[in-house]
Design an enzyme around this catalytic site. Structure first.
Site, PDB file in Angstrom:
ATOM      1  N   CYS A 101       0.860  -1.193   0.000  1.00 18.21           N
ATOM      2  CA  CYS A 101       0.000   0.000   0.000  1.00 18.21           C
ATOM      3  C   CYS A 101       0.889   1.233   0.000  1.00 18.21           C
ATOM      4  CB  CYS A 101      -0.886  -0.018   1.244  1.00 18.21           C
ATOM      5  SG  CYS A 101      -2.002   1.398   1.352  1.00 18.21           S
ATOM      6  N   HIS A 143      -9.134  -3.847  -1.969  1.00 18.92           N
ATOM      7  CA  HIS A 143      -8.156  -3.081  -1.188  1.00 18.92           C
ATOM      8  C   HIS A 143      -8.538  -1.595  -1.182  1.00 18.92           C
ATOM      9  CE1 HIS A 143      -3.788  -2.139  -0.077  1.00 18.92           C
ATOM     10  NE2 HIS A 143      -4.276  -0.964  -0.418  1.00 18.92           N
ATOM     11  N   GLU A 144      -8.861  -1.064  -2.372  1.00 18.15           N
ATOM     12  CA  GLU A 144      -9.205   0.368  -2.461  1.00 18.15           C
ATOM     13  C   GLU A 144     -10.547   0.650  -1.777  1.00 18.15           C
ATOM     14  OE1 GLU A 144      -6.800   2.067  -3.174  1.00 18.15           O
ATOM     15  OE2 GLU A 144      -5.607   0.609  -4.257  1.00 18.15           O
ATOM     16  N   HIS A 147     -10.205   1.236   1.828  1.00 17.36           N
ATOM     17  CA  HIS A 147      -9.753   2.580   2.218  1.00 17.36           C
ATOM     18  C   HIS A 147     -10.941   3.512   2.461  1.00 17.36           C
ATOM     19  CE1 HIS A 147      -5.417   2.407   2.079  1.00 17.36           C
ATOM     20  NE2 HIS A 147      -5.384   1.935   0.840  1.00 17.36           N
TER      21      HIS A 147
HETATM   22 ZN    ZN Z   1      -3.749   1.029  -0.008  1.00 11.73          ZN
END
Ligand code: ZN
Length: 178
Positions: A101, A143-144, A147
């Site tokens: 990341c 993953h995004e 966030h």
């Molecule tokens: Zn990330």
């Protein structure tokens, strides 16, 4: 002119907040934010970015799988801007693979993710898009998306022994390709 922003690093509060839903997709502010996200991502070897990573707590991500030194086996795709994204798994199947990341430099870890997902998002033309993602691209999306929920990938690591310094990760990858 390119608009490269500083990337928020782990510990920054913005990475732990639930991001706000975007409205008025095509407003000048939003278009400026999208340009900043694109330019910032293009300046890195990352394969995706979320607005909170440039300290803007809004629900927008870019998924941009491409082969790089960080991810040599990533498939190549057009960078895709996704506004107010959501997803549901098509099956319960999960797979562990390595992630890193931009907000947590120098670290890699094995993270379980759904292998097959259906996503929806608003595109830059204000159209609602539905698509099916699999494998590495599905992994980037999840993953995004995390966030936007204030979650980072280390939160999802199941075994602390599967957290590696990037230098050790590269050694492991090199030993596998020989
Ligand atoms: Zn990330």
């Amino acid at each position: 002119m390119t608009d490269i922003r500083e990337i928020a690093q782990l510990g920054a509060e913005v990475l732990r907040q639930q991001a706000d839903t975007m409205c008025h997709t095509n407003s000048a502010d939003n278009l400026a934010l999208i340009t900043a996200l694109r330019d910032t991502l293009a300046s890195t070897q990352g394969v995706g970015i979320a607005a909170p990573q440039i300290s803007i707590s809004k629900r927008i991500i870019i998924v941009a799988s491409r082969p790089s030194a960080r991810y040599p086996h990533a498939p190549l795709m057009e960078p895709t801007v996704m506004i107010n994204p959501s997803f549901s798994p098509i099956s319960d199947d999960t797979e562990k693979d390595w992630e890193g990341c931009l907000s947590i430099p120098g670290i890699r870890a094995l993270v379980p993710r759904y292998t097959d997902i259906e996503i929806t998002y608003t595109d830059l033309n204000d159209q609602q898009i539905t698509a099916r993602l699999t494998g590495f691209v599905a992994r980037i999306f999840q993953h995004e998306f995390d966030h936007l929920q204030g979650i980072v990938y280390l939160d999802r690591v199941e075994d602390k022994l599967e957290i590696f310094a990037e230098s050790e990760y590269f050694k492991l990858m090199n030993s596998r390709t020989q």
